[in-house]
Design an enzyme around this catalytic site. Structure first.
Site, mmCIF file in Angstrom:
data_model
loop_
_atom_site.group_PDB
_atom_site.id
_atom_site.type_symbol
_atom_site.label_atom_id
_atom_site.label_comp_id
_atom_site.label_asym_id
_atom_site.label_seq_id
_atom_site.Cartn_x
_atom_site.Cartn_y
_atom_site.Cartn_z
ATOM 1 N N GLU A 60 61.315 -24.336 -6.341
ATOM 2 C CA GLU A 60 61.923 -23.486 -7.357
ATOM 3 C C GLU A 60 62.484 -22.208 -6.743
ATOM 4 O O GLU A 60 63.513 -21.689 -7.193
ATOM 5 C CB GLU A 60 60.911 -23.147 -8.446
ATOM 6 C CG GLU A 60 60.550 -24.307 -9.354
ATOM 7 C CD GLU A 60 61.738 -24.825 -10.155
ATOM 8 O OE1 GLU A 60 62.715 -24.058 -10.359
ATOM 9 O OE2 GLU A 60 61.712 -25.990 -10.575
ATOM 10 N N TYR B 277 61.094 -16.729 -14.862
ATOM 11 C CA TYR B 277 61.502 -18.130 -14.738
ATOM 12 C C TYR B 277 60.608 -18.895 -13.768
ATOM 13 O O TYR B 277 60.076 -19.962 -14.092
ATOM 14 C CB TYR B 277 62.963 -18.228 -14.285
ATOM 15 C CG TYR B 277 63.309 -19.623 -13.822
ATOM 16 C CD1 TYR B 277 63.640 -20.609 -14.742
ATOM 17 C CD2 TYR B 277 63.247 -19.969 -12.471
ATOM 18 C CE1 TYR B 277 63.912 -21.907 -14.330
ATOM 19 C CE2 TYR B 277 63.514 -21.253 -12.054
ATOM 20 C CZ TYR B 277 63.850 -22.218 -12.986
ATOM 21 O OH TYR B 277 64.100 -23.497 -12.572
ATOM 22 N N ASP C 12 66.964 -21.036 -17.504
ATOM 23 C CA ASP C 12 67.861 -20.712 -16.405
ATOM 24 C C ASP C 12 69.292 -20.902 -16.926
ATOM 25 O O ASP C 12 69.491 -21.061 -18.135
ATOM 26 C CB ASP C 12 67.585 -21.593 -15.179
ATOM 27 C CG ASP C 12 67.940 -23.067 -15.401
ATOM 28 O OD1 ASP C 12 68.236 -23.458 -16.554
ATOM 29 O OD2 ASP C 12 67.918 -23.826 -14.411
#
Length: 231
Positions: free
Chosen positions: A29, A111, A129
């Site tokens: 990520e 996030y 996102d």
């Protein structure tokens, strides 16, 4: 077709999905922030081979970490990973499960914290996102600029409302995958979308006009003129 059924059938085969751990989710990520999947793939594989776990990363030299990151850009991501790994190692070596604890680590924002918590630990947290924001903007015909703070807050609330709390990790990844593969910025593949029948923008034929991402800044033309030195 429901979103999770679509995801199960059409999701891309990616190494961090084939073998899910908190560490691998965190690394992937972080690498995927502002970087395309195809670019990340070889970097992820090399990084995992060199630093397979928290301990290896925590005890690495920062220069070695940066060398493996060379070419991905945004090098603060690599430095934050290294610093966070050392902090985790000093605290027992386990990546935190809660968003609150994850947010205390260098480089982990809302996030990334939600991604790690939901994907690796199955905690019921939504995430947003660019892909997810675009999906919701079209699904619900949100006309406001999706990059504005006000609209971002609205979309985060919508993401929480729509979240499948029984399968939060798959749900979040399905939303991102839908935005990446089907609900693309230009020429979305609406006929292949599992949410086509309930999409307000598709019903009105406005899928090429929404989302609103604000006005593009005008290009400034620069002309350079060589000046002769005065005698």
């Amino acid at each position: 077709m429901k979103l999770l059924e679509w995801y199960k059938t059409y999701k891309r085969k990616l190494p961090w999905r084939d073998y899910v751990t908190p560490y691998r989710t965190w690394i992937s990520e972080t690498m995927l922030q502002q970087t395309q999947v195809q670019t990340v793939l070889p970097y992820f594989e090399r990084f995992m081979k060199r630093f397979p776990d928290i301990t290896a990363l925590a005890h690495a030299n920062e220069n070695d970490v940066l060398k493996l990151w060379a070419g991905l850009g945004y090098y603060s991501r690599a430095r934050n990973l290294h610093q966070a790994a050392r902090k985790i190692s000093d605290s027992g070596g386990e990546i935190p499960q809660t968003i609150e604890d994850l947010r205390r680590l260098p480089g982990i924002g809302p996030y990334t914290a939600a991604a790690i918590s939901s994907i690796a630990f199955s905690q019921p947290h939504a995430l947003v996102d660019g892909n997810v924001a675009r999906v919701f903007a079209r699904l619900l015909a949100i006309k406001e600029n999706i990059k504005s703070t006000k609209t971002q807050k609205r979309i985060w609330k919508l993401a929480e409302l729509y979240l499948d709390r029984n399968h939060p990790g798959d749900w979040n990844q399905a939303l991102m995958e839908l935005g990446a593969l089907i609900c693309t910025p230009e020429a979305p593949l609406c006929v292949q979308c599992p949410w086509q029948q309930t999409c307000k923008v598709y019903a009105k034929g406005l899928q090429n006009l929404i989302p609103n991402v604000g006005l593009k800044k005008a290009m400034i033309s620069l002309a350079w003129t060589a000046m002769k030195a005065e005698k």
